[in-house]
Scaffold this active site. Structure first.
Site, short mmCIF file in Angstrom:
data_model
loop_
_atom_site.label_atom_id
_atom_site.label_comp_id
_atom_site.label_asym_id
_atom_site.label_seq_id
_atom_site.Cartn_x
_atom_site.Cartn_y
_atom_site.Cartn_z
CG HIS A 36 26.55 65.96 62.55
ND1 HIS A 36 26.81 67.21 62.21
CD2 HIS A 36 25.44 66.04 63.51
CE1 HIS A 36 26.46 68.02 63.29
NE2 HIS A 36 25.68 67.32 63.96
CD GLU B 185 15.03 66.82 69.64
OE1 GLU B 185 14.29 67.66 68.51
OE2 GLU B 185 14.55 66.59 70.44
CG ASP B 186 17.85 63.52 64.48
OD1 ASP B 186 16.89 64.19 64.56
OD2 ASP B 186 18.79 64.01 63.99
CG ASP C 116 24.89 70.42 66.40
OD1 ASP C 116 25.00 69.62 65.43
OD2 ASP C 116 23.81 71.05 66.62
MN MN Z 1 23.66 67.82 65.23
#
Ligand code: MN
Length: 704
Positions: free
Chosen positions: A48, A76-77, A139
Site C-alpha cells: 500500500h 498510526e499502525d 492514499d
Molecule cells: Mn494509508
C-alpha cells in the site's frame, strides 16, 4: 502492482541516484515496521505505501514527499515515533508523516452538505503543507482502487467520504485525473446498480461512438495539417460519474448526455491555440454562447484552455478543449505541477515561498475576474487559516477564530452551556477551561447546574459572544446580589431607629430617588450593597431625620451572614473566617462587603472607621463550604502526605490547595493545607483525626 525494484528504476527517470537510494532505505524501513501486517486483500501491507508513493511519483513529486508516502502509515499502525522518523529521514519528512497521521485520526460522521464543506476546510487548514494533502489524496486513491477487498458497510462509508470530501478537494486543487478517478470509483461502490446500468449503456453506445470519433478526428487533423498547425488530437471518453451528474443536475436523458463528443487538441504555444480555434470554426460552425477563453481568464484552480462547442457532421455537438502542453500538465496534475523540484532538499520555507508565489500569480491572473472575491475567500480559509475547526461530541464541526478557548467553544454551542461550564474534555482528556483549541480536536464541555461564569474568564476568551454573555451575566447577578445585601444592610440601619424597610413611606422613597438621581429603589439598594452609599445615611433620609447620622448612631441588630450572598459578600483571604469564628464586616467602596475574623490584624486600622464597619454574625446554619488554612508538621517519611489526605477525605472535607516545605534538618516536613469545611466544629473533628496519625507532630490553624 510491479515489484519495488521496478518502480525505483522508473522513478530514477526524474530523481537523482542518491534520492532513489534514500527512498530504498525508507522502503525497507517501512517494510520492516509493517512486517506481519496484511491488507484486506491479503497482500503484505507494504504494497500500500509503495503504491501511494508511486501515484505521487507519476505526478513527479519531490523525494521528501515520496519518502513520507512510503512511511505514511507507520506512526498510526506501528510503534515507530515521529522522533525516530525525524532522526532517520529528517524533520521535513517527519512533519509530513505526522500531518498525514493527524488527518487519519479525524472521522467524518455527518452527511450534511454544509458540514462536508467545513470538513474539507478543516482538512486543508490542518495540512500546513500542501504535500500532506497530496499524500492523503494518493492514499485515498489507492484505497479506493482496492476497495473490492473491503467488507460492507465500511466500503460504502469510505466511498461516500471520498465522494463528499476527497474528490472535491482534488478538484479544488486542480488534480483533474485524481479527481475523476475518485469520483468514478466512489460512484461504483456507492450506487452499484446505477453504475452497472450506465456502464452497460455506455458500452453499447461505444461502438457507434468510436466510429464517429475517429471520422471527426481525422477531419480535424487533416484541416490543421492543411493550415500548417502542429497538434495532437485526442477523442475524449466521458466519465461515468460526470454523465450521471449531468443527467441528475440538468435532468437530461442518458442519450442526450451521451450525444456529445469530446475532443482535446494539444499544441506547442498559446498563439497556436487561437490558430486551432480559427481553423475549427471554419471547419464546423460554432454553437453561439459556448465559447470560453480560460487562457485569458483561468479558472480558480489554475486551469487554462480554450473551450468551444461545434455543430458536428452527424448532428451531434462536439466539445473541444484547446491547450498547450504546459496547460495540459496543470490541468491533469493541478497544484502538484507546481511542486516539480529541481533540487531535492528544498526546505519547507522555500516551498511555502513557492506556494505563495503560485498563489500570487493566480491572484494577478484573477484580478478582474467575476468570482475573484469568492476565490479570495477560499484562499483565506484554505491556505492562510485564521480559523480553527473542532468537533462537538456529536461530531458536528464548529469553526472558531484562531486562539479561541474552551470557554469560547462552550458559548458558541449555547449560552447556557457557557454560563454553566465547569470543565472541558479535549480528546477525552480533562483540560483547563482556558486551553486554546486546535484543529481537529474533539471538545466536550462539562457543565454543572449551579455553576456560574467566572470573572477571570474575561482574561482569555476571544469571541465577542462569550465576552458579552459573561459581562452581562456578571453585571446582572452582581447587581441583584448587591441589592439583596443592600436591603439587609439598610434594614439593619433602620433597626437602629426601631424601624424597618416596610415602615418607609412611598413619598420618602420618591424624594430620595429625586434627590440622589438614582434610577430605581433597586439601584439604591445595590449601591448600599456595593459600599457606594452608606446604609446609615440612606436610613436617615428615608426616615426624614436629616442628612447627618452624626455620632449618636446606635447599632441595629447585626446583619446575618448565610454564606449564600454570592458576589456581594466575600470572605477575607488573610484570616479565612469560618462559621463559629467571631466576625466583622468591612464595606469597601464599589466591591461590597468583606468578612474578616474579629481579631484579624490586617484590618486593625480600617476598623476604626465607623462608616466602613458593619456588625455581622453567622446564621445558625450555613450551607456553603468555607476555606480554612491549617499548618501541619510531620515526620518526613514516605507516604505521610497520602495518609493525611486520606484522613481529610474520610472527614468529608476537600483539599483546595497544599504546599509542602521540608524543614532544614530533613527530619520534619511542614505542610500547609487549604481545606473546605462547613464550620469550626467540622474543622475540630478533622484536626482531631489528623492528630491520631502517628507521624503527625503538630497541627495548628494557620492565620496570616
Ligand atoms: Mn494509508
Amino acid at each position: 502492482m510491479p515489484e519495488a525494484a521496478t518502480l525505483f528504476k522508473e522513478w530514477s527517470g526524474y530523481l537523482k541516484p542518491e534520492d532513489v537510494t534514500r527512498l530504498e532505505t525508507a522502503y525497507h524501513f517501512s517494510e520492516a515496521a509493517h512486517n506481519g501486517q496484511f491488507r484486506d486483500s491479503g497482500d503484505p501491507y507494504i504494497s500500500h505505501p509503495l503504491a501511494v508513493a508511486n501515484i505521487l511519483a507519476q505526478l513527479h513529486l519531490d523525494p521528501q514527499a515520496l519518502t513520507a508516502a512510503l512511511l505514511h502509515d507507520v506512526m498510526e499502525d506501528t510503534a515507530v515515533t515521529k522522533a525516530e522518523i525525524s532522526k532517520k529521514f529528517g524533520k521535513p519528512v517527519a512533519e509530513l508523516v505526522d500531518g498525514v497521521s493527524k488527518l487519519d485520526r479525524i472521522e467524518f460522521e455527518t452527511h450534511e452538505e454544509a458540514q462536508a464543506e467545513n470538513f474539507r476546510k478543516m482538512l486543508l487548514a490542518m495540512a500546513r503543507d500542501v504535500r500532506v494533502i497530496l499524500i492523503k489524496l494518493a492514499d485515498r486513491l489507492h484505497n479506493m482502487r482496492t476497495l473490492d477487498a473491503v467488507p460492507e458497510p465500511k466500503r460504502k462509508r469510505v466511498a461516500r467520504e471520498t465522494l463528499e470530501i476527497y474528490a472535491p478537494i482534488a478538484n479544488r486543487l486542480g488534480l483533474n485525473s485524481i479527481y475523476l478517478e475518485l469520483e468514478d470509483l466512489s460512484f461504483r461502490y456507492l450506487y452499484p446498480a446505477r453504475n452497472r446500468v450506465l456502464s452497460k449503456a455506455l458500452k453499447a453506445a461505444r461502438g457507434n461512438r468510436r466510429e464517429v470519433v475517429s471520422k471527426v478526428g481525422e477531419a480535424i487533423k487533416k484541416r490543421l495539417k492543411h493550415d500548417g498547425i502542429d497538434a495532437e488530437v485526442h477523442g475524449r471518453e466521458k466519465h461515468l460519474h460526470s454523465i450521471y451528474r449531468k443527467m441528475r443536475e440538468k435532468r437530461l436523458s442518458f442519450a442526450k448526455v451521451l450525444d456529445v463528443f469530446g475532443f482535446r487538441i494539444i499544441v506547442k504555444d498559446v498563439p497556436s491555440c487561437y490558430l486551432v480555434l480559427g481553423a475549427l470554426h471554419s471547419l464546423y460552425k460554432p454553437i453561439p454562447g459556448k465559447f470560453k477563453d480560460y487562457i485569458a481568464i483561468p479558472k480558480t484552480n489554475g486551469y487554462q484552455s480554450l473551450h468551444t462547442t461545434l455543430f458536428g457532421p452527424f448532428g451531434s455537438p462536439l466539445e473541444v478543449q484547446i491547450r498547450t502542453q504546459e496547460m495540459h500538465k496543470i490541468a491533469e496534475a493541478g497544484v502538484a505541477s507546481h511542486w516539480l523540484y529541481k533540487s531535492s532538499d528544498a526546505s519547507l520555507n522555500e516551498m511555502q515561498k513557492k506556494t505563495h508565489q503560485w498563489l500570487q500569480s493566480l491572484l494577478e491572473i484573477q484580478s478582474g475576474g467575476g468570482d475573484s472575491v469568492e476565490f479570495l475567500e477560499h484562499l483565506k480559509v484554505d491556505l492562510f487559516p485564521d480559523q480553527v475547526y473542532v468537533f462537538t461530541p456529536k461530531g458536528k464541526i464548529l469553526s472558531l477564530p484562531r486562539g479561541a478557548t474552551a470557554v469560547d467553544f462552550a458559548y458558541a454551542v449555547h449560552t447556557d452551556i457557557g454560563n454553566r461550564c465547569v470543565a472541558v474534555k479535549i480528546n477525552e482528556e480533562l483540560m483547563p477551561l482556558r486551553t486554546e483549541l486546535r484543529n481537529g480536536e474533539r471538545v466536550e464541555i462539562i457543565t454543572a447546574s449551579h455553576a456560574k461564569p467566572n470573572p477571570l474568564w474575561l482574561n482569555y476568551v476571544i469571541t465577542a459572544k462569550a465576552r458579552s454573555h459573561i459581562r452581562h451575566f456578571l453585571k446582572t447577578v452582581q447587581s441583584r446580589e448587591s441589592a439583596q445585601l443592600g436591603e439587609r444592610l439598610l434594614n439593619q440601619a433602620l433597626g437602629a431607629f426601631k424601624a424597618s424597610i416596610g415602615d418607609v413611606k412611598e413619598p420618602d422613597w420618591d424624594k430620595l430617588l429625586k434627590d440622589t438621581g438614582a434610577k430605581s429603589r433597586q439601584d439604591i439598594l445595590a449601591d448600599i450593597g456595593l459600599g457606594k452609599r452608606l446604609s446609615a445615611v440612606v436610613a436617615h433620609r428615608l426616615l426624614s431625620l436629616g442628612d447627618a447620622p452624626g455620632e449618636e448612631r446606635k447599632a441595629g441588630a447585626p446583619v446575618v451572614i448565610r454564606g449564600s450572598e454570592g458576589m456581594a459578600v466575600q470572605f477575607a483571604q488573610c484570616c479565612k473566617p469560618i462559621p463559629g469564628d467571631p466576625i466583622i464586616g468591612l464595606i469597601n467602596k464599589g466591591q461590597g462587603m468583606v468578612i474578616h475574623a474579629h481579631d484579624c490584624p490586617v484590618i486593625a486600622k480600617t476598623r476604626a472607621d465607623p462608616g466602613k464597619v458593619i456588625d455581622v454574625e453567622w446564621a445558625p446554619e450555613t450551607k456553603k463550604l468555607f476555606n480554612v488554612g491549617i499548618r501541619l508538621v510531620a515526620m518526613n517519611q514516605r507516604g505521610v502526605l497520602a495518609k493525611v489526605a486520606a484522613k481529610i477525605a474520610e472527614a468529608n472535607s476537600n483539599i483546595d490547595n497544599v504546599a509542602v516545605d521540608p524543614e532544614h534538618d530533613d527530619q520534619y516536613a511542614t505542610m500547609r493545607f487549604t481545606l473546605q469545611v462547613s464550620n469550626r466544629l467540622h474543622l475540630a473533628q478533622i484536626m482531631r483525626a489528623l492528630r491520631r496519625i502517628p507521624e503527625v507532630i503538630r497541627i495548628t490553624r494557620a492565620r496570616s
